[in-house]
Design an enzyme around this catalytic site. Structure first.
Site, PDB file in Angstrom:
ATOM      1  N   GLU A 102       0.948  -1.239   0.049  1.00 51.68           N
ATOM      2  CA  GLU A 102      -0.115   0.022   0.004  1.00 51.68           C
ATOM      3  C   GLU A 102       0.738   1.253   0.010  1.00 51.68           C
ATOM      4  O   GLU A 102       0.381   2.292   0.014  1.00 51.68           O
ATOM      5  CB  GLU A 102      -0.911   0.163   1.228  1.00 51.68           C
ATOM      6  CG  GLU A 102      -1.999  -1.305   1.243  1.00 51.68           C
ATOM      7  CD  GLU A 102      -2.953  -1.191   1.980  1.00 51.68           C
ATOM      8  OE1 GLU A 102      -2.939  -0.265   3.278  1.00 51.68           O
ATOM      9  OE2 GLU A 102      -3.887  -1.963   2.219  1.00 51.68           O
ATOM     10  N   ASP A 338     -18.767   1.339  11.780  1.00 54.92           N
ATOM     11  CA  ASP A 338     -17.668   1.384  11.344  1.00 54.92           C
ATOM     12  C   ASP A 338     -17.232   2.448  10.499  1.00 54.92           C
ATOM     13  O   ASP A 338     -16.385   2.600   9.614  1.00 54.92           O
ATOM     14  CB  ASP A 338     -16.873  -0.076  10.877  1.00 54.92           C
ATOM     15  CG  ASP A 338     -15.596  -0.027  10.718  1.00 54.92           C
ATOM     16  OD1 ASP A 338     -14.821   0.743  11.300  1.00 54.92           O
ATOM     17  OD2 ASP A 338     -15.041  -0.568   9.895  1.00 54.92           O
ATOM     18  N   ASN A 433     -12.115   4.313   1.190  1.00 55.46           N
ATOM     19  CA  ASN A 433     -11.158   3.955   2.339  1.00 55.46           C
ATOM     20  C   ASN A 433     -10.067   4.482   2.450  1.00 55.46           C
ATOM     21  O   ASN A 433      -9.960   5.763   2.138  1.00 55.46           O
ATOM     22  CB  ASN A 433     -11.060   2.284   2.260  1.00 55.46           C
ATOM     23  CG  ASN A 433     -10.850   1.906   3.796  1.00 55.46           C
ATOM     24  OD1 ASN A 433      -9.970   2.301   4.325  1.00 55.46           O
ATOM     25  ND2 ASN A 433     -11.656   0.820   4.016  1.00 55.46           N
TER      26      ASN A 433
END
Ligand code: CA
Length: 735
Positions: A102, A338, A433
């Site tokens: 990432e 969440d 995200n």
């Protein structure tokens, strides 16, 4: 060339790292102007002035986020909509890990620094592509069980000759930029708690600022600043209040946050972890941080009776010198799904046109597109909400009230209050995200990767603390015979796309659908009028920044989730992208001896002619695997299966997926295909005894009884037989 390298790789994999640069003959090193001035190639000679003025040095990529404002915009334009057709691979290097990759590289003084899965750091010579050094923090692999979402890392920070990395096990480590040797290391977390670090350290005026993750488990979120030279702690800021019987560490915890909580949240830490997004405004001297979800997710069990639960799911402005609170904006008050606000944060100047009600003009803003699906623009100095609009088809709220700054919820989405299971969009992975977005001051557009999803949220009758794993307090299925309500009337279809978003008009300008809908990917934009972004289908693409027209594409042989960086080598623009994520693109086979998902750093230049290997060397290639579903017969009673379904939803579904079908991008295996279903001893070894803890599957012997894990086994066998029957029915010729 390839055959030579590959035979070498088979004989001595350790050598491969240093020799895997292909296709580009090393050229004589002509140092960049800055490097010449400091006479220090490989020194990472970065100080405050250089970071603040990073835009005057477009040949480097000094911070993972591009610059302090985290715009991921480059002024380089040699590669542009006209020349991009000649863009080809300059060199690549194989990566020796095979989980998610990432990180965005940092490129400074002739060296490219990147991190891989398991918080490893690698430094490459940008002229030759050869590996200069590699550092492995030697993490205990059992720690992987504390990482909600893979053992990833998003990159390093460079400062005064040193390279800083946050390590999965909670350490912050300073390395010598030239040698990779440890200068100092500091444990930033309580090692008895399931804290992790996956985010990039930020360095402001000699202080390294690092957060952490773990809000799926049982921790209290905070961000800490350390002296970059010594590692000595300078300040720490907690995002949620502690035990109300004790003094609170910060005045705003007592005055603002504490009155918004109920119950005994502190026993599980409360969550609110700061695991990714931060940005710094050098003019205002403010650092903006994003906070995560609550622990447990279900507000009924976290803060019975409700409350906003500050500072969960918020953008918070802090003084980087002292850690003092300046302002906050909460995106999802009393969050229960969440819906973190740890997503990338960006500082920018926006030029508002004059309207009948406003004279317009330039405004310094903070922008974020968090999980909850609203795009927020806030005043950078005051935190006042300027605008908030949906960038994706969310169904938990109708809109944000501009007067109060609060979302107007759709009542049935709040399953914790209604007690009725609900399908809500987005799911826990969010509409956006961690995948970096980018902003071009030239087009005025934000380039944002969107991943549309929805999920069932149910409130189980009881909540029991799980000391070994997740604490969500949520069932991810409605339960047998129960039909969930659909918040907002309809759930959007799962898809992924890249949008260009006008942050002044708050409207989508163009959209490019992803050929593979499974998840997001990072973005960069350049003065060459190009947006660069990969995808899960194994492509690295360039789009016209104004129209979204695809103008270039190159196969990566791997899924791409990270964001690119751009820089110059001897005045020539190049582009780097780290590739590799869970699994391979559809139809792709393994071509890297060291990494099952073809993890690599790929570097492109105009006229580049390097090629990726087409296949694995014969000596290491395995036979193609076809996985057949082959469960044992179901012998358990309906009651056992029903009990197993409930327990599965509470304990297993977060990783292994609702109803046993792992979500897109999940790192956990599909249990319906597991050989463990064929023997209770096999099953218990993994599920109870923790035989696979090194691979990220914790043992549940202290949290579940043997009868309970038996019931879960019966449920998974049922689901596997359902799937087998469905496959057989589909394979039968139609009459
Ligand atoms: Ca979370």
């Amino acid at each position: 060339m390839r055959a030579y390298l590959m035979s070498l790789a088979v004989a001595a994999p350790a050598l491969l790292l240093g020799l895997s640069a292909c296709g580009n003959t090393p050229t004589a090193s002509t140092e960049s102007p800055v490097a010449s001035k400091t006479n220090a190639v490989g020194a990472a000679a970065i100080g405050a002035e250089r970071l603040i003025a990073s835009n005057s040095e477009p040949g480097s990529w000094l911070l993972a986020g591009g610059d302090y404002r985290e715009q991921r915009f480059s002024q380089l334009d040699q590669i542009n909509e006209t020349t991009v057709s000649g863009l080809g691979l300059a060199w690549y290097a194989d990566i020796d890990t095979e989980r998610g990759q990432e990180s965005t590289p940092v490129i400074v003084d002739g060296v490219m620094y990147l991190t891989t899965a398991w918080s490893m750091v690698k430094a490459y010579d940008i002229h030759s592509g050869s590996l200069l050094w590699a550092y492995d923090p030697a993490i205990d692999r059992a720690k992987g069980a504390d990482a909600c979402c893979d053992v990833v890392n998003r990159g390093v920070a460079a400062w005064n000759g040193k390279i800083y990395v946050g390590v999965l096990d909670g350490r912050l480590i300073a390395l010598d930029g030239k040698t990779g040797k440890v200068v100092w290391e500091k444990q930033t977390t309580d090692t008895t708690l399931p804290y992790t670090i996956t985010g990039v350290p930020r360095i402001v005026k000699g202080k390294v600022i690092i957060g952490n993750g773990g809000a799926e488990y049982r921790v209290r979120g905070y961000v800490t600043a350390y002296d970059a030279e010594t590692g000595e702690q300078a300040w720490r800021w907690y995002s949620v209040p502690g035990d109300p019987a004790l003094p609170q560490e910060q005045p705003e915890l007592k005055d603002i946050a504490l009155p918004t909580w109920n119950g005994e949240w502190w026993k599980l830490g409360g969550g609110g972890t700061l695991w990714d997004g931060m940005a710094y405004d050098p003019e205002l001297d403010i650092i903006y941080v994003g906070t995560g979800n609550g622990t447990p997710w279900n507000q009924k069990y976290r803060s019975p009776g409700g409350g906003d639960n500050l500072f969960l799911s918020s953008i918070v402005a802090l003084d980087p010198n002292t850690g003092k609170y300046i302002w906050h904006y909460q995106t999802t008050p009393g969050e229960t799904w969440d819906y973190t606000a740890t997503q990338p944060i960006m500082v920018a100047d926006l030029n508002y046109p004059a309207t009948s009600t406003s004279k317009g003009g330039k405004r310094r803003v903070v922008m974020q597109a968090p999980k909850n699906g609203f795009f927020y623009v806030l005043d950078a100095k005051t935190g006042k909400l300027i605008s908030a609009e949906k960038f994706a088809p969310l169904t938990w709220a109708t809109h944000v009230d501009k007067t109060t700054g609060r979302p107007v919820e759709i009542p049935e989405a709040r399953f914790d209050k209604t007690g009725v299971a609900a399908i809500v969009a987005p799911a826990a992975l969010g509409m956006h995200n961690w995948h970096p977005m980018a902003f071009s001051p030239e087009t005025g557009l934000v380039y944002l990767p969107v991943h549309v999803s929805s999920s069932t949220y149910a409130s189980p009758p009881n909540f029991e603390v799980n000391l070994k794993g997740w604490n969500t307090g949520i069932g991810f299925t409605a339960g047998q015979g129960v039909t969930p309500v659909v918040a907002g009337g309809a759930a959007p279809k799962t898809e992924a796309y890249l949008i260009a978003w006008d942050p002044i008009a708050m409207k989508e300008v163009w959209r490019v659908p992803n050929t593979d809908p499974r998840g997001g990917t990072g973005v960069m934009v350049t003065s060459g009028n190009l947006v660069f972004s990969g995808n899960h289908a194994g492509e690295f693409n360039a789009y016209d920044a104004r129209t979204g027209k695809k103008v270039w594409s190159s196969p990566t042989q791997a899924k791409v989730v990270a964001a690119p960086a751009t820089f110059t080598v001897d005045g020539e623009q190049q582009i780097a992208i780290l590739v590799g994520a869970r699994g391979l693109p559809i139809g792709q086979t393994r071509t890297v001896p060291t990494s099952a998902n073809n993890s690599r750093i790929l570097v492109y230049r105009l006229g580049g002619t390097a090629t990726l290997p087409a296949e694995m060397p014969k000596a290491t290639a395995g036979a193609p695997i076809t996985v057949k579903i082959d469960p044992p017969l179901l012998t358990a009673s309906n009651e056992t299966v029903a009990s197993g379904e409930l327990l599965f939803g509470q304990n297993c579904a977060v990783c292994h997926g609702a109803a046993g079908v792992p979500a897109a991008g999940s790192i956990a295996p599909d249990l319906r295909y597991s050989a463990l279903l064929h023997g209770r001893n096999l099953w218990n070894g993994a599920v109870r005894d923790g035989d696979r803890a090194q691979r990220g599957m914790p043992g549940f012997s202290t949290t579940l009884t043997a009868e309970q894990t038996d019931n879960i086994l019966a449920y998974v066998i049922k689901r596997a037989n359902d799937e087998k029957a469905a496959q057989e029915a589909a394979a039968k010729p139609k009459p």
